[in-house]
Design a protein around this motif. Structure first.
Motif, PDB file in Angstrom:
ATOM      1  N   MET A  70      -4.707 -15.290 -13.174  1.00  0.00           N
ATOM      2  CA  MET A  70      -5.280 -14.191 -12.404  1.00  0.00           C
ATOM      3  C   MET A  70      -4.236 -13.610 -11.453  1.00  0.00           C
ATOM      4  O   MET A  70      -3.437 -14.352 -10.876  1.00  0.00           O
ATOM      5  N   LEU A  71      -4.266 -12.293 -11.305  1.00  0.00           N
ATOM      6  CA  LEU A  71      -3.433 -11.614 -10.319  1.00  0.00           C
ATOM      7  C   LEU A  71      -4.266 -11.321  -9.084  1.00  0.00           C
ATOM      8  O   LEU A  71      -5.412 -10.878  -9.194  1.00  0.00           O
ATOM      9  N   GLU A  72      -3.694 -11.575  -7.917  1.00  0.00           N
ATOM     10  CA  GLU A  72      -4.343 -11.187  -6.659  1.00  0.00           C
ATOM     11  C   GLU A  72      -3.525 -10.081  -6.042  1.00  0.00           C
ATOM     12  O   GLU A  72      -2.286 -10.162  -5.997  1.00  0.00           O
ATOM     13  N   LEU A  73      -4.192  -9.019  -5.587  1.00  0.00           N
ATOM     14  CA  LEU A  73      -3.479  -7.890  -5.004  1.00  0.00           C
ATOM     15  C   LEU A  73      -4.316  -7.233  -3.915  1.00  0.00           C
ATOM     16  O   LEU A  73      -5.490  -7.564  -3.725  1.00  0.00           O
ATOM     17  N   ASP A  74      -3.696  -6.310  -3.191  1.00  0.00           N
ATOM     18  CA  ASP A  74      -4.338  -5.644  -2.057  1.00  0.00           C
ATOM     19  C   ASP A  74      -4.302  -4.140  -2.258  1.00  0.00           C
ATOM     20  O   ASP A  74      -3.324  -3.601  -2.795  1.00  0.00           O
ATOM     21  N   CYS A  75      -5.353  -3.456  -1.821  1.00  0.00           N
ATOM     22  CA  CYS A  75      -5.450  -2.017  -2.065  1.00  0.00           C
ATOM     23  C   CYS A  75      -5.660  -1.205  -0.788  1.00  0.00           C
ATOM     24  O   CYS A  75      -6.387  -1.614   0.122  1.00  0.00           O
ATOM     25  N   HIS A  76      -5.014  -0.039  -0.777  1.00  0.00           N
ATOM     26  CA  HIS A  76      -5.202   0.983   0.253  1.00  0.00           C
ATOM     27  C   HIS A  76      -5.348   2.327  -0.448  1.00  0.00           C
ATOM     28  O   HIS A  76      -5.174   2.428  -1.670  1.00  0.00           O
ATOM     29  N   ILE A  77      -5.649   3.360   0.344  1.00  0.00           N
ATOM     30  CA  ILE A  77      -5.790   4.694  -0.239  1.00  0.00           C
ATOM     31  C   ILE A  77      -4.914   5.689   0.510  1.00  0.00           C
ATOM     32  O   ILE A  77      -4.792   5.636   1.737  1.00  0.00           O
ATOM     33  N   THR A  78      -4.273   6.565  -0.234  1.00  0.00           N
ATOM     34  CA  THR A  78      -3.357   7.545   0.348  1.00  0.00           C
ATOM     35  C   THR A  78      -4.115   8.792   0.820  1.00  0.00           C
ATOM     36  O   THR A  78      -5.323   8.940   0.600  1.00  0.00           O
ATOM     37  N   LYS A  79      -3.367   9.684   1.433  1.00  0.00           N
ATOM     38  CA  LYS A  79      -3.952  10.922   1.947  1.00  0.00           C
ATOM     39  C   LYS A  79      -4.535  11.757   0.819  1.00  0.00           C
ATOM     40  O   LYS A  79      -5.546  12.464   1.009  1.00  0.00           O
ATOM     41  N   ASP A  80      -3.912  11.706  -0.357  1.00  0.00           N
ATOM     42  CA  ASP A  80      -4.418  12.461  -1.511  1.00  0.00           C
ATOM     43  C   ASP A  80      -5.327  11.597  -2.399  1.00  0.00           C
ATOM     44  O   ASP A  80      -5.502  11.884  -3.584  1.00  0.00           O
ATOM     45  N   GLU A  81      -5.892  10.543  -1.812  1.00  0.00           N
ATOM     46  CA  GLU A  81      -6.926   9.699  -2.411  1.00  0.00           C
ATOM     47  C   GLU A  81      -6.467   8.981  -3.679  1.00  0.00           C
ATOM     48  O   GLU A  81      -7.211   8.849  -4.647  1.00  0.00           O
ATOM     49  N   GLN A  82      -5.241   8.499  -3.645  1.00  0.00           N
ATOM     50  CA  GLN A  82      -4.729   7.646  -4.716  1.00  0.00           C
ATOM     51  C   GLN A  82      -4.832   6.193  -4.261  1.00  0.00           C
ATOM     52  O   GLN A  82      -4.442   5.857  -3.135  1.00  0.00           O
ATOM     53  N   VAL A  83      -5.366   5.322  -5.115  1.00  0.00           N
ATOM     54  CA  VAL A  83      -5.495   3.903  -4.773  1.00  0.00           C
ATOM     55  C   VAL A  83      -4.176   3.215  -5.083  1.00  0.00           C
ATOM     56  O   VAL A  83      -3.740   3.174  -6.238  1.00  0.00           O
ATOM     57  N   VAL A  84      -3.542   2.684  -4.044  1.00  0.00           N
ATOM     58  CA  VAL A  84      -2.242   2.043  -4.205  1.00  0.00           C
ATOM     59  C   VAL A  84      -2.341   0.552  -3.909  1.00  0.00           C
ATOM     60  O   VAL A  84      -3.247   0.095  -3.211  1.00  0.00           O
ATOM     61  N   VAL A  85      -1.382  -0.184  -4.448  1.00  0.00           N
ATOM     62  CA  VAL A  85      -1.347  -1.637  -4.269  1.00  0.00           C
ATOM     63  C   VAL A  85      -0.335  -1.960  -3.175  1.00  0.00           C
ATOM     64  O   VAL A  85       0.879  -1.826  -3.369  1.00  0.00           O
ATOM     65  N   SER A  86      -0.845  -2.378  -2.025  1.00  0.00           N
ATOM     66  CA  SER A  86      -0.001  -2.731  -0.884  1.00  0.00           C
ATOM     67  C   SER A  86      -0.802  -3.617   0.050  1.00  0.00           C
ATOM     68  O   SER A  86      -2.004  -3.388   0.238  1.00  0.00           O
ATOM     69  N   HIS A  87      -0.141  -4.606   0.632  1.00  0.00           N
ATOM     70  CA  HIS A  87      -0.843  -5.482   1.570  1.00  0.00           C
ATOM     71  C   HIS A  87      -1.059  -4.807   2.912  1.00  0.00           C
ATOM     72  O   HIS A  87      -2.124  -4.921   3.516  1.00  0.00           O
ATOM     73  N   ASP A  88      -0.060  -4.088   3.397  1.00  0.00           N
ATOM     74  CA  ASP A  88      -0.116  -3.510   4.738  1.00  0.00           C
ATOM     75  C   ASP A  88      -0.521  -2.045   4.696  1.00  0.00           C
ATOM     76  O   ASP A  88      -0.038  -1.281   3.850  1.00  0.00           O
TER      77      ASP A  88
END
Length: 294
Positions: A70-88
């Motif tokens: 299994m992969l564990e990852l973290d998600c945020h969203i950009t100003k143009d509503e793209q879901v990106v993989v980043s912890h911070d």
């Protein structure tokens, strides 16, 4: 207290203890066994930070290549509503640029630094050439059959909706789990898409522990499907032992004693064909325990 009252009190207490013990050993007497969707014994935290730059495609590819479950990852969203993989959310630590992901379009995100400190291991760094922050959909496209654990890092309705849409678009509801330590985020995730298994929030973990130590847990149905908690002893890997007071070491020992209970994991596992798992981070160092309840 009269002898009759004492008799009823002891009878009630005895019945409670016997019933609790039986349900502890045989939870399916009360709760329906759930279908096990997949089995994961090795989980790559942030894709295996410590071996590659965290949360990058190179890290995920390496983890899958060496056989992670299994992969564990973290998600945020950009100003143009793209879901990106980043912890911070703030990229100062990872990129050297003091800016929030939500304030930039995806094309404006700065690259990762070539070498990063591993935040959950003392005096450890990861490095790599792949320094691009990936989109969640890229991970889904590259690993269509790999289970993925998604940490929704911010309480953002658009982010939760977008992640749910991507999970459905790539037909991954049976091999994806999502949530956060925050109770409100987990509730929103469940309300948005109840077909995606959810993690226990911190509030629910504390509730489960309270129910377990009072003997009430066997009587309570469980909605969540992944029980994931940090190992308190990992703190010892983050600090120099001589800098910690006796009281701090005692609290770590006590927390470890209360949280790392084999009987609790067995109960959760047995209640619905649940398997006890170590949530492994970089370099195969376990920093979480996870019980898979589905």
């Amino acid at each position: 207290m009269s002898s009759t009252a004492a008799f009823y009190l002891l009878s009630t207490l005895g019945g409670y203890l016997v019933t609790s013990f039986l349900l502890l050993k045989y939870p399916t007497l009360l709760h329906q066994r759930k279908k096990q969707r997949f089995l994961s014994k090795h989980i790559s935290h942030r894709g295996g930070a410590g071996e590659n730059l965290e949360n990058t495609m190179a890290a995920f590819q390496h983890a899958v290549k060496i056989g992670t479950d299994m992969l564990e990852l973290d998600c945020h969203i950009t100003k143009d509503e793209q879901v990106v993989v980043s912890h911070d959310e703030n990229l100062k630590r990872a990129t050297g640029v003091n800016v929030n992901i939500s304030d930039l379009k995806y094309c404006e995100l700065p690259p990762y630094l070539g070498k990063l400190d591993v935040s959950f291991q003392r005096a450890c760094q990861c490095e790599g050439k792949d320094n691009r922050i990936p989109l969640l959909k890229e991970v889904f496209e590259a690993f269509p059959n790999t289970p993925i654990n998604i940490d929704i890092k911010v309480n953002n309705n658009v982010l939760i909706k977008k992640v749910s849409e991507l999970v459905k678009q790539y037909n991954r509801e049976h091999i994806t789990v999502w949530g956060n330590a925050n109770y409100e985020i987990v509730e929103k995730c469940y309300k948005e898409n109840s077909d995606i298994p959810i993690l226990f929030s911190l509030q629910r973990v504390l509730l489960i522990l309270g129910l377990f130590f009072t003997g009430l847990l066997p009587f309570v149905p469980i909605r969540e499907q992944f029980f994931e908690i940090p190992m308190p002893s990992i703190i010892l890997k983050l600090k120099e032992p001589h800098t910690m007071s006796r009281s701090q070491k005692f609290l770590i020992w006590l927390s470890d004693l209360l949280l790392m209970r084999k009987a609790l994991c067995e109960l959760l596992r047995l209640a619905s064909k649940r398997n006890f798992e170590g949530h492994c981070s970089y370099l195969l160092v376990s920093c979480y325990f996870q019980v898979h309840l589905s």
